[in-house]
Design a protein around this motif. Structure first.
Motif, PDB file in Angstrom:
ATOM      1  N   LEU A 284      -7.494   4.417  -5.468  1.00  0.00           N
ATOM      2  CA  LEU A 284      -6.124   4.475  -5.987  1.00  0.00           C
ATOM      3  C   LEU A 284      -6.038   4.128  -7.479  1.00  0.00           C
ATOM      4  N   ASP A 285      -7.170   3.733  -8.065  1.00  0.00           N
ATOM      5  CA  ASP A 285      -7.212   3.334  -9.475  1.00  0.00           C
ATOM      6  C   ASP A 285      -6.159   2.265  -9.759  1.00  0.00           C
ATOM      7  N   CYS A 286      -6.259   1.172  -8.997  1.00  0.00           N
ATOM      8  CA  CYS A 286      -5.296   0.078  -9.151  1.00  0.00           C
ATOM      9  C   CYS A 286      -6.015  -1.262  -9.026  1.00  0.00           C
TER      10      CYS A 286
ATOM     11  N   LEU B  29      -5.901   8.969   2.165  1.00  0.00           N
ATOM     12  CA  LEU B  29      -6.567   7.740   1.721  1.00  0.00           C
ATOM     13  C   LEU B  29      -7.626   7.321   2.725  1.00  0.00           C
TER      14      LEU B  29
ATOM     15  N   ILE C 161      -1.634  -4.080  -4.673  1.00  0.00           N
ATOM     16  CA  ILE C 161      -1.567  -3.835  -3.235  1.00  0.00           C
ATOM     17  C   ILE C 161      -1.087  -5.067  -2.474  1.00  0.00           C
TER      18      ILE C 161
ATOM     19  N   MET D  33       0.095  10.479  -2.339  1.00  0.00           N
ATOM     20  CA  MET D  33      -1.054  10.569  -1.446  1.00  0.00           C
ATOM     21  C   MET D  33      -0.641  10.104  -0.055  1.00  0.00           C
TER      22      MET D  33
ATOM     23  N   ILE E 283     -10.412   0.711  -1.758  1.00  0.00           N
ATOM     24  CA  ILE E 283      -9.028   1.180  -1.881  1.00  0.00           C
ATOM     25  C   ILE E 283      -8.600   1.164  -3.341  1.00  0.00           C
ATOM     26  N   CYS E 284      -8.932   0.089  -4.046  1.00  0.00           N
ATOM     27  CA  CYS E 284      -8.572  -0.017  -5.468  1.00  0.00           C
ATOM     28  C   CYS E 284      -9.266   1.054  -6.301  1.00  0.00           C
TER      29      CYS E 284
ATOM     30  N   GLU F  63       1.934   2.111  -3.568  1.00  0.00           N
ATOM     31  CA  GLU F  63       0.851   2.697  -4.370  1.00  0.00           C
ATOM     32  C   GLU F  63       0.556   4.128  -3.927  1.00  0.00           C
ATOM     33  N   LEU F  64       0.637   4.395  -2.629  1.00  0.00           N
ATOM     34  CA  LEU F  64       0.436   5.758  -2.138  1.00  0.00           C
ATOM     35  C   LEU F  64       1.541   6.682  -2.641  1.00  0.00           C
TER      36      LEU F  64
ATOM     37  N   ARG G   4       1.197   7.885  -6.151  1.00  0.00           N
ATOM     38  CA  ARG G   4       0.155   8.896  -6.337  1.00  0.00           C
ATOM     39  C   ARG G   4       0.379  10.142  -5.480  1.00  0.00           C
TER      40      ARG G   4
ATOM     41  N   LEU H 117       0.822  -1.203   0.000  1.00  0.00           N
ATOM     42  CA  LEU H 117       0.000   0.000   0.000  1.00  0.00           C
ATOM     43  C   LEU H 117       0.862   1.261   0.000  1.00  0.00           C
TER      44      LEU H 117
END
Length: 70
Positions: free
Chosen positions: A56-58, A22, A63, A17, A52-53, A11-12, A15, A8
């Motif tokens: 985060l557009d994932c 989040l 993740i 973020m 979450i997906c 991925e943050l 972005r 996670l």
């Protein structure tokens, strides 16, 4: 025996973020999201993972990662 790695933080970072941002967008407490991020969670609900997906557009595989440890 293998283990599940939570990416996670990666991925943050992609972005730019924060975890608190989040948490606000997902509707979870910062404490619960922190438990997930550090890999201390024993389980995660699919609805939480889906949210979450979406935020985060994932994909879930972005993740969560399985690593086989011998």
């Amino acid at each position: 025996m293998g283990r599940i790695i939570v990416n996670l933080d990666v991925e943050l970072a992609k972005r730019k973020m924060s975890l608190s941002e989040l948490a606000e967008k997902v509707g979870l407490t910062l404490a619960n999201l922190s438990i997930l991020k550090t890999g201390k969670a024993k389980a995660v609900r699919f609805t939480t993972l889906e949210t979450i997906c979406r935020v985060l557009d994932c994909q879930p595989g972005d993740i969560l990662e399985y690593r086989d440890e011998e």
